[in-house]
Design a protein around this motif. Structure first.
Motif, short mmCIF file in Angstrom:
data_model
loop_
_atom_site.label_atom_id
_atom_site.label_comp_id
_atom_site.label_asym_id
_atom_site.label_seq_id
_atom_site.Cartn_x
_atom_site.Cartn_y
_atom_site.Cartn_z
N MET A 40 0.84 -1.20 0.00
CA MET A 40 0.00 0.00 0.00
C MET A 40 0.88 1.26 0.00
SD MET A 40 -3.52 0.29 1.97
CE MET A 40 -3.43 1.23 3.46
N GLU A 41 0.43 2.31 -0.68
CA GLU A 41 1.16 3.58 -0.71
C GLU A 41 1.30 4.17 0.68
OE1 GLU A 41 2.30 5.81 -3.11
OE2 GLU A 41 2.20 4.25 -4.65
N GLY A 42 2.49 4.60 1.05
CA GLY A 42 2.70 5.19 2.37
C GLY A 42 1.94 6.48 2.58
N ASN A 43 1.82 7.31 1.52
CA ASN A 43 1.21 8.62 1.70
C ASN A 43 -0.19 8.73 1.10
OD1 ASN A 43 3.36 9.75 3.10
ND2 ASN A 43 4.48 10.13 1.19
N ALA A 44 -0.79 7.59 0.75
CA ALA A 44 -2.13 7.63 0.18
C ALA A 44 -3.10 8.18 1.22
CB ALA A 44 -2.55 6.24 -0.25
N PRO A 45 -4.01 9.09 0.81
CA PRO A 45 -4.96 9.62 1.78
C PRO A 45 -5.89 8.52 2.30
CG PRO A 45 -5.43 10.48 -0.42
CD PRO A 45 -4.20 9.65 -0.54
N VAL A 46 -6.24 8.61 3.57
CA VAL A 46 -7.16 7.63 4.17
C VAL A 46 -8.26 8.38 4.92
CG1 VAL A 46 -5.45 5.78 4.48
CG2 VAL A 46 -5.73 7.50 6.27
N PRO A 47 -9.43 7.74 5.10
CA PRO A 47 -10.46 8.36 5.93
C PRO A 47 -9.97 8.41 7.39
CG PRO A 47 -11.35 6.53 4.64
CD PRO A 47 -9.86 6.45 4.54
N ARG A 48 -10.37 9.46 8.11
CA ARG A 48 -10.02 9.57 9.53
C ARG A 48 -11.30 9.68 10.35
NH1 ARG A 48 -5.38 13.76 10.79
NH2 ARG A 48 -5.18 12.37 12.56
N VAL A 49 -11.18 9.41 11.65
CA VAL A 49 -12.35 9.48 12.53
C VAL A 49 -12.27 10.77 13.36
CG1 VAL A 49 -13.64 8.39 14.41
CG2 VAL A 49 -12.46 6.97 12.70
N ALA A 50 -13.35 11.54 13.35
CA ALA A 50 -13.44 12.74 14.18
C ALA A 50 -14.61 12.58 15.16
CB ALA A 50 -13.66 13.97 13.31
N VAL A 51 -14.46 13.19 16.33
CA VAL A 51 -15.55 13.24 17.31
C VAL A 51 -15.85 14.70 17.58
CG1 VAL A 51 -16.26 12.66 19.66
CG2 VAL A 51 -14.84 11.04 18.36
N VAL A 52 -17.10 15.11 17.39
CA VAL A 52 -17.49 16.50 17.64
C VAL A 52 -18.70 16.51 18.59
CG1 VAL A 52 -16.59 17.22 15.39
CG2 VAL A 52 -19.00 16.70 15.62
N VAL A 53 -18.88 17.64 19.25
CA VAL A 53 -19.81 17.65 20.39
C VAL A 53 -20.78 18.82 20.35
CG1 VAL A 53 -19.96 17.50 22.91
CG2 VAL A 53 -17.87 16.73 21.75
N PHE A 54 -22.07 18.51 20.47
CA PHE A 54 -23.06 19.54 20.75
C PHE A 54 -23.04 19.75 22.27
CE2 PHE A 54 -24.81 17.74 16.80
CZ PHE A 54 -25.20 18.88 16.10
N VAL A 55 -22.38 20.81 22.72
CA VAL A 55 -22.42 21.13 24.14
C VAL A 55 -23.67 21.99 24.34
CG1 VAL A 55 -21.24 22.14 26.12
CG2 VAL A 55 -19.89 21.11 24.27
N ILE A 56 -24.61 21.44 25.11
CA ILE A 56 -25.93 22.04 25.23
C ILE A 56 -26.05 22.82 26.54
CG2 ILE A 56 -28.35 21.40 25.64
CD1 ILE A 56 -27.99 19.31 23.45
N ASN A 57 -26.50 24.07 26.41
CA ASN A 57 -26.66 24.94 27.59
C ASN A 57 -28.00 25.64 27.44
OD1 ASN A 57 -26.21 26.48 29.84
ND2 ASN A 57 -24.60 27.74 28.93
N GLY A 58 -29.04 25.13 28.12
CA GLY A 58 -30.39 25.65 27.90
C GLY A 58 -30.82 25.34 26.48
#
Ligand code: 8DG
Ligand code: MG
Ligand code: MG
Length: 146
Positions: A1-19
């Motif tokens: 496999m190519e060393g620098n081939a782009p790959v999907p990454r996992v992100a976690v984002v948050v709805f911080v709820i205040n009222g």
């Protein structure tokens, strides 16, 4: 496999709820520059989604969160951005440990600043994945709270 081939990454984002409000910041980034987005970032090796959510929110805003819950996941391919990328994004929701705690701009090179925005009067432009969710009618609040 190519060393620098782009790959999907996992992100976690948050709805911080205040009222009836959520925490958003205007991005400084090659992806989604000058658009309003949730706090969040890359899942690190060995982390749970909840651990990542708490760490990223603290790193970016100084805020401590609790009651962290999974909401949904989206697949986001950003081919038109200056740096083409692909994220599987996990959306969590959470509340403040201390309801009086104010957000601070802990990473000013990545964000113009954080603030609370009424869910019914969100700022524009929203970051693409968030805009798509809002337009589809997605609501991050516990049932009946907005
Ligand atoms: P890190 O080094 O702290 O781990 O990363 P970061 O600098 O905080 O990463 P980020 O760009 O804030 O988040 C990673 C990716 O998550 C982002 O490039 C695309 C994806 N993403 C979405 N929706 C949202 C969102 O609403 N907010 C954020 N911050 N990222 C989002 O798909
Ligand atoms: Mg981050
Ligand atoms: Mg981030």
């Amino acid at each position: 496999m190519e060393g620098n081939a782009p790959v999907p990454r996992v992100a976690v984002v948050v709805f911080v709820i205040n009222g009836k409000t959520v925490l958003l910041g205007k991005r400084r980034s090659t992806i989604g520059d000058s658009r309003y987005a949730l706090p969040g970032g890359h899942l690190e090796f060995g982390e749970s989604f909840e651990e990542c959510a708490a760490r990223e929110v603290k790193e970016e805003t100084g805020i401590e969160i609790e009651k962290i819950e999974f909401l949904t996941v989206t697949n986001n391919v950003f081919l038109q951005e200056p740096k083409p990328s692909h994220y599987v994004t996990i959306f969590e929701r959470a509340v403040l440990k201390d309801p009086l705690q104010s957000p601070q701009n802990m990473e000013p090179t990545k964000c113009h600043g954080w603030d609370w925005y009424d869910w019914n009067h969100l700022p524009e432009p929203l970051f693409g994945p968030l805009e798509t969710m809002v337009k589809s009618g997605f609501n991050p609040f516990p049932l009946g709270e907005t």
